[in-house]
Write an enzyme that holds these catalytic residues in place. Structure first.
Site, short mmCIF file in Angstrom:
data_model
loop_
_atom_site.label_atom_id
_atom_site.label_comp_id
_atom_site.label_asym_id
_atom_site.label_seq_id
_atom_site.Cartn_x
_atom_site.Cartn_y
_atom_site.Cartn_z
N ARG A 33 0.81 -1.22 0.00
CA ARG A 33 0.00 0.00 0.00
C ARG A 33 0.85 1.28 0.00
O ARG A 33 0.54 2.23 -0.72
CB ARG A 33 -0.96 -0.01 1.19
N ASP A 135 -15.72 8.41 9.89
CA ASP A 135 -14.61 7.50 9.63
C ASP A 135 -13.35 8.34 9.54
O ASP A 135 -13.40 9.54 9.21
CB ASP A 135 -14.84 6.73 8.33
#
Length: 270
Positions: A33, A135
């Site tokens: 990532r 979030d």
């Protein structure tokens, strides 16, 4: 190459920034990532990338760093047994003013839209209810706000609910659906870090959803967050947890009411 020192620095930074405790087996995930971020910035070494972050606490790259290391595994009506309980609780409090829900790990929106469908079905289109969905991952929130999903992603939603709450795509959008305003108007999406010193939230809430997010935190962090949840919940409010999470041994603020459903241990709080 991701050295042991690089990985240790990454673990330290993401823990300090977002409370996420990265296990050893996450090393390959971290590499894959963050390597994309290095390529995007034209950097060769992870150490240079991490130094770039550490040199500026307000760098916009911090957002990309956190987004890259956040896992967004979710689906509509996941852990189905919670939603009849939500409906029952909302109906019980229908005459007591606005019914308020906080979804504290909104991810890409499947959970808050499932909550909104449940509230609309239970209380009707004109009932007084609100849902704040938060979030830490801003890219996930962007997808949630868009409210666009594939037919496969909405397969757990009944045909009646699909007709009522979603618009089917046509042409280039065939095979996709978009949440209608009768759901979207119920939800306010906001970025929020559960480790932030202040939560800018309009509580207290009748229900808090915190499902499958505590597993990314260590026990002291879990306890701290749960203690704060207790101050944002109404005295008869409910806290919904994930299927693999057990809060009973972490804090005395909550007691188990049913399968992965908690209530305040002291009903005078909230």
């Amino acid at each position: 190459m991701l050295t042991d020192g690089d990985f240790d620095r990454i673990r330290k930074l993401i823990y300090e920034r977002a409370g996420i405790a990265l296990a050893d087996h996450k090393r390959e995930m971290v590499y894959s990532r963050l390597a994309k971020r290095l390529r995007g910035l034209g950097l060769q070494r992870f150490s240079d990338y991490l130094s770039h972050l550490e040199s500026d606490e307000d760098s916009a790259e911090w957002e990309q760093f956190v987004n890259s290391l956040t896992t967004n595994l979710t689906s509509f009506f996941r852990e189905m047994h919670h939603f009849p309980l939500l409906s029952e609780h909302a109906l019980k409090k229908k005459s007591q003013g606005q019914f308020k829900v906080w979804c504290s790990a909104a991810s890409t929106g499947e959970e808050p839209y499932s909550i909104a469908i449940t509230l609309r079905d239970a209380l009707g289109m004109n009932a007084s209810a609100s849902l704040i969905a938060t979030d830490i991952d801003t890219s996930a929130l962007a997808k949630a706000r868009a409210g666009v999903y594939s037919d496969n992603q909405v397969s757990k939603i009944s045909q009646e609910q699909l007709r009522k709450y979603f618009q089917k795509g046509k042409g280039a959008r065939a095979g996709m659906v978009r949440a209608q305003d009768n759901l979207r108007s119920l939800i306010q999406f906001e970025q929020l870090n559960l480790l932030a010193p202040r939560w800018e939230l309009d509580g207290p809430f009748d229900v808090i959803f915190c499902r499958n997010v505590m597993i990314y935190f260590d026990k002291p962090t879990q306890a701290k967050i749960l203690e704060r949840f207790a101050t944002y919940l109404k005295p008869d409010g409910l806290l919904f947890a994930g299927h693999s999470e057990n809060f009973s041994y972490i804090t005395k603020a909550f007691r188990l009411r049913g399968h992965t459903v908690y209530e305040l241990a002291q009903k005078g709080r909230g």
